[in-house]
Write an enzyme that holds these catalytic residues in place. Sequence first.
Site, PDB file in Angstrom:
ATOM      1  N   CYS A  12       0.906  -1.144   0.000  1.00 16.75           N
ATOM      2  CA  CYS A  12       0.000   0.000   0.000  1.00 16.75           C
ATOM      3  C   CYS A  12       0.944   1.192   0.000  1.00 16.75           C
ATOM      4  O   CYS A  12       2.133   1.034   0.258  1.00 16.75           O
ATOM      5  CB  CYS A  12      -0.838   0.080   1.269  1.00 16.75           C
ATOM      6  SG  CYS A  12      -2.010  -1.268   1.487  1.00 16.75           S
ATOM      7  N   ARG A  37       1.606   1.046  -5.930  1.00 15.65           N
ATOM      8  CA  ARG A  37       1.630   0.146  -4.780  1.00 15.65           C
ATOM      9  C   ARG A  37       0.226  -0.337  -4.390  1.00 15.65           C
ATOM     10  O   ARG A  37       0.077  -1.180  -3.507  1.00 15.65           O
ATOM     11  CB  ARG A  37       2.258   0.856  -3.575  1.00 15.65           C
ATOM     12  CG  ARG A  37       3.665   1.320  -3.810  1.00 15.65           C
ATOM     13  CD  ARG A  37       4.199   2.030  -2.597  1.00 15.65           C
ATOM     14  NE  ARG A  37       4.276   1.142  -1.462  1.00 15.65           N
ATOM     15  CZ  ARG A  37       5.274   0.306  -1.227  1.00 15.65           C
ATOM     16  NH1 ARG A  37       6.295   0.274  -2.042  1.00 15.65           N
ATOM     17  NH2 ARG A  37       5.268  -0.491  -0.191  1.00 15.65           N
ATOM     18  N   TRP A  84      -4.188  -1.282  -1.237  1.00 11.51           N
ATOM     19  CA  TRP A  84      -4.327  -2.549  -1.987  1.00 11.51           C
ATOM     20  C   TRP A  84      -4.867  -3.521  -0.959  1.00 11.51           C
ATOM     21  O   TRP A  84      -4.152  -3.937  -0.046  1.00 11.51           O
ATOM     22  CB  TRP A  84      -2.959  -2.986  -2.522  1.00 11.51           C
ATOM     23  CG  TRP A  84      -2.995  -4.236  -3.325  1.00 11.51           C
ATOM     24  CD1 TRP A  84      -2.600  -5.475  -2.919  1.00 11.51           C
ATOM     25  CD2 TRP A  84      -3.426  -4.359  -4.679  1.00 11.51           C
ATOM     26  NE1 TRP A  84      -2.763  -6.367  -3.946  1.00 11.51           N
ATOM     27  CE2 TRP A  84      -3.274  -5.725  -5.029  1.00 11.51           C
ATOM     28  CE3 TRP A  84      -3.933  -3.478  -5.631  1.00 11.51           C
ATOM     29  CZ2 TRP A  84      -3.599  -6.204  -6.296  1.00 11.51           C
ATOM     30  CZ3 TRP A  84      -4.258  -3.962  -6.872  1.00 11.51           C
ATOM     31  CH2 TRP A  84      -4.089  -5.305  -7.211  1.00 11.51           C
ATOM     32  N   ASN A 110       0.635   0.082   6.153  1.00 15.72           N
ATOM     33  CA  ASN A 110       0.991  -0.818   5.052  1.00 15.72           C
ATOM     34  C   ASN A 110       1.488  -2.093   5.699  1.00 15.72           C
ATOM     35  O   ASN A 110       2.384  -2.040   6.535  1.00 15.72           O
ATOM     36  CB  ASN A 110       2.098  -0.158   4.218  1.00 15.72           C
ATOM     37  CG  ASN A 110       2.679  -1.084   3.173  1.00 15.72           C
ATOM     38  OD1 ASN A 110       2.002  -2.001   2.716  1.00 15.72           O
ATOM     39  ND2 ASN A 110       3.922  -0.842   2.794  1.00 15.72           N
ATOM     40  N   GLY A 111       0.920  -3.241   5.320  1.00 22.49           N
ATOM     41  CA  GLY A 111       1.370  -4.501   5.912  1.00 22.49           C
ATOM     42  C   GLY A 111       0.205  -5.244   6.521  1.00 22.49           C
ATOM     43  O   GLY A 111      -0.950  -5.014   6.161  1.00 22.49           O
ATOM     44  N   GLU A 492       2.754 -19.908 -22.865  1.00 22.45           N
ATOM     45  CA  GLU A 492       2.871 -18.651 -22.135  1.00 22.45           C
ATOM     46  C   GLU A 492       4.100 -17.871 -22.614  1.00 22.45           C
ATOM     47  O   GLU A 492       4.054 -16.637 -22.751  1.00 22.45           O
ATOM     48  CB  GLU A 492       2.917 -18.932 -20.628  1.00 22.45           C
ATOM     49  CG  GLU A 492       3.150 -17.727 -19.733  1.00 22.45           C
ATOM     50  CD  GLU A 492       2.137 -16.595 -19.893  1.00 22.45           C
ATOM     51  OE1 GLU A 492       1.113 -16.770 -20.564  1.00 22.45           O
ATOM     52  OE2 GLU A 492       2.405 -15.500 -19.360  1.00 22.45           O
ATOM     53  N   LYS A 496       3.924 -14.091 -24.192  1.00 23.85           N
ATOM     54  CA  LYS A 496       4.721 -12.965 -23.674  1.00 23.85           C
ATOM     55  C   LYS A 496       5.524 -12.344 -24.806  1.00 23.85           C
ATOM     56  O   LYS A 496       5.595 -11.141 -24.969  1.00 23.85           O
ATOM     57  CB  LYS A 496       5.683 -13.510 -22.626  1.00 23.85           C
ATOM     58  CG  LYS A 496       5.786 -13.080 -21.253  1.00 23.85           C
ATOM     59  CD  LYS A 496       4.715 -12.641 -20.371  1.00 23.85           C
ATOM     60  CE  LYS A 496       3.302 -12.541 -20.800  1.00 23.85           C
ATOM     61  NZ  LYS A 496       2.327 -12.831 -19.814  1.00 23.85           N
ATOM     62  N   GLU A 499       3.270 -10.433 -27.403  1.00 19.10           N
ATOM     63  CA  GLU A 499       2.527  -9.260 -26.949  1.00 19.10           C
ATOM     64  C   GLU A 499       3.409  -8.043 -26.686  1.00 19.10           C
ATOM     65  O   GLU A 499       2.954  -6.914 -26.812  1.00 19.10           O
ATOM     66  CB  GLU A 499       1.642  -9.567 -25.733  1.00 19.10           C
ATOM     67  CG  GLU A 499       2.350  -9.735 -24.415  1.00 19.10           C
ATOM     68  CD  GLU A 499       1.381  -9.863 -23.240  1.00 19.10           C
ATOM     69  OE1 GLU A 499       1.648 -10.666 -22.354  1.00 19.10           O
ATOM     70  OE2 GLU A 499       0.356  -9.163 -23.218  1.00 19.10           O
ATOM     71  N   HIS A 515       3.324 -32.385 -38.377  1.00 17.26           N
ATOM     72  CA  HIS A 515       1.988 -32.400 -38.980  1.00 17.26           C
ATOM     73  C   HIS A 515       1.670 -31.072 -39.657  1.00 17.26           C
ATOM     74  O   HIS A 515       0.509 -30.749 -39.880  1.00 17.26           O
ATOM     75  CB  HIS A 515       0.946 -32.777 -37.928  1.00 17.26           C
ATOM     76  CG  HIS A 515       1.183 -34.128 -37.343  1.00 17.26           C
ATOM     77  ND1 HIS A 515       0.999 -35.294 -38.064  1.00 17.26           N
ATOM     78  CD2 HIS A 515       1.668 -34.519 -36.141  1.00 17.26           C
ATOM     79  CE1 HIS A 515       1.330 -36.341 -37.320  1.00 17.26           C
ATOM     80  NE2 HIS A 515       1.747 -35.879 -36.144  1.00 17.26           N
ATOM     81  N   LYS A 614      -4.574  -3.565 -19.499  1.00 18.16           N
ATOM     82  CA  LYS A 614      -4.255  -4.448 -18.376  1.00 18.16           C
ATOM     83  C   LYS A 614      -5.451  -5.305 -17.983  1.00 18.16           C
ATOM     84  O   LYS A 614      -5.320  -6.463 -17.665  1.00 18.16           O
ATOM     85  CB  LYS A 614      -3.779  -3.605 -17.187  1.00 18.16           C
ATOM     86  CG  LYS A 614      -3.368  -4.427 -15.976  1.00 18.16           C
ATOM     87  CD  LYS A 614      -2.097  -5.222 -16.238  1.00 18.16           C
ATOM     88  CE  LYS A 614      -1.749  -6.192 -15.131  1.00 18.16           C
ATOM     89  NZ  LYS A 614      -0.886  -7.279 -15.623  1.00 18.16           N
TER      90      LYS A 614
HETATM   91  C1  F6R Z   1      -0.956 -11.368 -20.927  1.00 18.77           C
HETATM   92  C2  F6R Z   1      -2.036 -10.938 -20.063  1.00 18.77           C
HETATM   93  C3  F6R Z   1      -3.417 -11.303 -20.429  1.00 18.77           C
HETATM   94  C4  F6R Z   1      -4.254 -11.608 -19.176  1.00 18.77           C
HETATM   95  C5  F6R Z   1      -5.726 -11.798 -19.564  1.00 18.77           C
HETATM   96  C6  F6R Z   1      -6.554 -12.221 -18.385  1.00 18.77           C
HETATM   97  O1  F6R Z   1       0.285 -10.989 -20.429  1.00 18.77           O
HETATM   98  O2  F6R Z   1      -1.815 -10.284 -19.078  1.00 18.77           O
HETATM   99  O3  F6R Z   1      -3.452 -12.364 -21.319  1.00 18.77           O
HETATM  100  O4  F6R Z   1      -3.748 -12.753 -18.592  1.00 18.77           O
HETATM  101  O5  F6R Z   1      -6.222 -10.608 -20.097  1.00 18.77           O
HETATM  102  O6  F6R Z   1      -6.504 -11.264 -17.382  1.00 18.77           O
HETATM  103  P1  F6R Z   1      -6.958 -11.603 -15.909  1.00 18.77           P
HETATM  104  O7  F6R Z   1      -6.015 -12.632 -15.379  1.00 18.77           O
HETATM  105  O8  F6R Z   1      -6.864 -10.301 -15.186  1.00 18.77           O
HETATM  106  O9  F6R Z   1      -8.341 -12.139 -15.986  1.00 18.77           O
END
Ligand code: F6R
Length: 619
Positions: A12, A37, A84, A110-111, A492, A496, A499, A515, A614
């Site tokens: 936090c 944070r 948070w 915080n904590g 994965e 990464k 993206e 194949h 995000k």
């Molecule tokens: C990739 C990424 C996205 C999320 C996806 C689901 O790096 O961050 O693929 O994993 O949008 O998001 P959440 O987990 O927040 O439901």
Amino acid sequence: MLTWMGVWAFMCGIMGYIGDRQAQSVLLSGLNKLEYRGYDSAGVAIAGDAELQVEKSVGRLAVLADHLAMSPIVGKVGIGHTRWATHGRPSDENAHPHTACDREFAVVHNGIIENYLQLKEHLLSRGHRFTSETDTEVVAHLLEEYFTGDLFSTVLRVIKEIRGAYALAVVAEKEPEKIVAVRKHSPLVVGFGDGEQFLASDIPALLDYTREVHILAEGEIAVLTKDGIACYDLAGEPMTVEPFFVTWDAQAAEKGGYAHYMLKEIYEQPKAVRDTLSGRLTEEGRGVVLPELAWTVEEIKKIDRIHIVACGTSYHAGLVGKAAIEQLARIPVDVEVASEYRYRDPILSADTLILVISQSGETADTLAALRNAKACGNRVLAITNVVGSSVAREADDVMITWAGPEISVASTKAYTTQLIALYLLAIYLGQSLQVIDAVFISELVHEMQTLPQKLDDVLETAPQIEKIAQAFSTWDDAFFLGRGIDYFVALEGALKYKEISYIHAEAYPAGELKHGTLALIVEQVPVIALVTQDVLYEKSLSNIKEVKARDAYVLGIAWAGDDEIAKSVDRVLYVPRTMSFFAPVMLIAPLQLLAYYASVARGNDVDKPRNLAKSVTVE
Ligand code: F6R
């Protein structure tokens, strides 16, 4: 690597000011720098000429700033907080600062205060009235209970009663000319000004005002007055402190000295894994306890199937979860992408458990799948990183991943902690159903405890990975191969990579190449081959030979000590050996770093890749 704030507990942000300016604007500007944070609620307490005034609200800092713009609080001493959530969902009541019955003390924290329930019970019996669900509020009531007319000595007394990790800052209506702050396992920094002093969780919040700072030591208490800062140890003895001058650029400091949030979050993974394991292993380390799941063995026995539903990175974690649950608990598991699942009328029996995984807890498709399942009367378990998120609120049971706020769009530490939560769940189910024996359980638990240190070791290979990524970044394609669980990590790794580097990347189960995809393998094209699954080792090597025969450039990622692999690939990155089962935790860090450095080499905006958000809260 610069990690100047060291280890922190749940995050936090705290800000404090005393001087001649209006505290409100200093607090808001500092909190703005600390929003990384935590950002589910925010608040300030300002001691003016009149009584102590508190304004707080759920939502991002901008919501609080709007309220304060409409009704400013006048006063030159104040503390602020951006939260948070850990104890208590995000709400106006649970936002900090917290006050006691007479509203004469305000506290930001915080904590985690571990013994808050016992303290609360005692305080309730003494007639105190609580207005929030937080652990923090006990501190305000303890101050009220013990106040002797001197805030500093009262704080000394209070911290003898509380256990846990905390950074606290306190103001009192009766002593408006000071702020008292204390640090124990959560960071706190004081900043020295001319006729004004500052306090924050992190240096960047101070840099608009001063560069003379002192980072409080463990157990150090600071008393800020307009004219100076005095520091004391826990016994109340004065300490001599020597401020240092911060020369870092403010933007870099905000990311803890890392160039990007993504890199910082990659490096936070050992700590995030430790936090996610914390409190979930039995004291003797021989089993798993999940206090958040109040399931009886009879209820567990009834689960006939599990549907794991998630998107993107969380979906990839779910694939590993399937392997773990099926192997350790022998419960059949299906894993599905939420955007498909929600429209497909899945076959559910009354005893099918729906397990949704979502870092943010707000992903629209995952939430819709959860709601559909609930409408069918099925039990829903959520694994999420955000306490109080929609997913956390609506699921029947919740396991929190303690990764802390993830700012970079590309998910890193959330994935790793999702893996840990899934392993814990798989062991818990296997242990409850007596599918796995006690010896194997303690081997698994013991091995899990070694993962943070091993992850630290993997991160030390970053300079090698940077060089490889630079070479790969000139290519328009990359292929990620693996077999068994390694394939799930390859998925994965490829996500990464594409993206944030914008390079076309595909993941394949290595045995499937012939194949069709083998047609794309040409001279020098980068192929990243994951080779950690012992039972599939020979098969993986022969798949690698297939691509080598087409002159691809193969980077192998394998267990330390595997000399054989070096004969079949162009380059090997070694990761510390763990059980094959936990290989994803070791493999993912090099893949994240590979994507990160490729993105940097291409000059991309690493933390905010184009076209992506995000949290995907729309369909
Ligand atoms: C990739 C990424 C996205 C999320 C996806 C689901 O790096 O961050 O693929 O994993 O949008 O998001 P959440 O987990 O927040 O439901």
